[in-house]
Design an enzyme around this catalytic site. Structure first.
Site, PDB file in Angstrom:
ATOM      1  N   ASP A 136     -33.749 -35.651  64.466  1.00  0.00           N
ATOM      2  CA  ASP A 136     -33.146 -35.125  63.286  1.00  0.00           C
ATOM      3  C   ASP A 136     -31.970 -34.184  63.467  1.00  0.00           C
ATOM      4  OD1 ASP A 136     -34.942 -32.950  63.880  1.00  0.00           O
ATOM      5  OD2 ASP A 136     -34.500 -31.888  62.070  1.00  0.00           O
TER       6      ASP A 136
ATOM      7  N   GLU B 295     -37.242 -30.935  63.341  1.00  0.00           N
ATOM      8  CA  GLU B 295     -37.165 -29.854  63.927  1.00  0.00           C
ATOM      9  C   GLU B 295     -36.321 -28.736  63.319  1.00  0.00           C
ATOM     10  OE1 GLU B 295     -35.624 -27.061  67.167  1.00  0.00           O
ATOM     11  OE2 GLU B 295     -34.594 -28.455  65.681  1.00  0.00           O
TER      12      GLU B 295
END
Length: 407
Positions: A80, A175
């Site tokens: 991400d 994350e």
């Protein structure tokens, strides 16, 4: 170089921005697009046990090629990108043989990446840089790490003369919003220890990070017509301003460094009737961290005595310093340090002024130091990636596998 650059560019072309306001995992549907691509890439390079679970966590195995016991090690990166800046329609620019001068990211918008503002650029004179076009982030955090892990595994598959034990790899969502390890199945992963490839400059090797908490302060005011407000109105905005002034003035991000902690207000919204303040608390030292939370509670208590209980605070711990979990197995840091030295890289061992998936994973039973991935100026339009740094990070992964397998 061409192979690793093309792989990186294919990953950053896919928008994987996470969303802190979402309650799903992954937090955005578009993260699945890269997760599924990674599954296909891992199968294509010849890895085994390639899986993707219901939360988009991708795992795979490179089997051991030695006939004696070797610890199972892992390498982890997140796919991400930060919600702080757009990751859609990334248009990377490749600057070959960087000359040390200004780089025009976007002529029309007059956006310039300059060593006069970012002096780290001077480290990379003569190298190939990948930059943004000034309208998005690049996504080297952490698609550089993803690229390096895939490339290292592909190299080991093609070069069986390099001896290694069983290697597990994983790619995670979310994350950037602090949830990358929340649904990570440590038992399924099955490694004795692992490394996150999520640092910045070449040589970074980190096993300390902040203890972290988030706080939400709610101030309930009372709105009355200002013409008749005497002794009746309670202006929540004014109380919020007083609260902010009472926080320790020198314990803020722009006045701290190294292991110094801070309070950081991230958002203020409201009106006379109600104001909400979001802030984060950070400190490497656990006792000082707990002390900072006490400071916040004391400020709220004192203001409530003054303003008749109109303030409420909610504090939630986010992650802790992985140092206490790494030090008992410090050989895993020493292996990474040795790998860098054998490659002619000077290890830079320093505390992270932030956190990684590794901090949470360490507390879940998977000790997990952090290694450089090469990107610089994360989370914004000035992000860039020296290609040579990616190549060196890939070499470090391979060397760690090789050292771990030595009898």
């Amino acid at each position: 170089m061409e192979n690793i650059v093309n792989r990186f560019l294919s990953y950053v072309a896919i928008d994987t921005q996470s969303d802190p306001d979402s309650n799903t995992t992954p937090s955005t549907e578009k993260q699945w697009n890269l997760a599924r691509k990674l599954v296909e890439d891992l199968k294509q390079i010849g890895l085994e046990d390639v899986t993707i679970d219901d939360n988009s966590y991708v795992m795979a195995t490179l089997p051991s090629n030695v006939d004696y016991p070797v610890p199972t090690i892992g390498f982890i990166a997140h796919f991400d990108t930060s919600p702080d800046f757009s990751g859609a329609n990334v248009k990377p620019q490749i600057i070959k043989n960087y000359d040390g001068g200004d780089i025009v990211l976007n002529k029309d918008l007059n956006i310039i990446l300059s060593p006069s503002e970012f002096d780290d650029l001077k480290k990379y004179i003569g190298q190939t840089l990948i930059t943004t076009d000034g309208t998005t982030l690049l996504g080297a955090d952490d698609k550089a790490g993803v690229t390096e892990i895939v490339s290292a595994m592909e190299y080991l598959v093609k070069h069986p003369e390099i001896k290694h034990g069983k290697i597990r790899i994983a790619f995670t969502p979310d994350e950037e919003i602090g949830r990358g390890a929340h649904q990570f199945d440590v038992e399924k992963f099955g490694a004795d220890w692992a490394y996150t490839m999520d640092g910045s400059h070449v040589g970074e090797l980190e096993y300390e990070n902040f203890n972290a908490a988030g706080a939400k302060v709610t101030i309930q005011g009372k709105n009355v017509h200002p013409g008749t407000a005497k002794d009746k109105m309670v202006n929540s905005i004014m109380i919020a301003a007083k609260f902010i002034r009472m926080l320790p003035k020198n314990q803020v991000p722009y006045k701290t460094e190294g292991r110094e902690g801070f309070f950081h207000i991230t958002n203020v919204s409201g009106d006379v009737e109600k104001t909400i303040i979001h802030l984060i608390i950070r400190d490497h030292d656990r006792m000082k961290f707990e002390g900072k939370k006490k400071i916040l509670e004391t400020i709220i208590h004192d203001l409530n005595l003054l303003f008749k209980g109109v303030l409420k605070v909610e504090i939630s711990d986010q992650y802790y310093n992985m140092k206490e979990k790494i030090e008992p197995v410090f050989h895993i840091v020493e292996i990474a340090e040795k790998a860098m030295k054998e490659l002619g890289i000077t290890p830079i061992i320093q505390p992270i002024r932030g956190g990684t998936d590794g901090s949470q994973l360490s507390f879940k039973g998977l000790p997990c130091p952090n290694i450089f991935a090469g990107g610089v100026n994360f989370h914004g339009k000035y992000e860039y990636l020296p290609v040579e740094s990616m190549l060196k990070a890939t070499d470090v992964i391979i060397k760690i596998a090789e050292i771990t397998a030595r009898k």
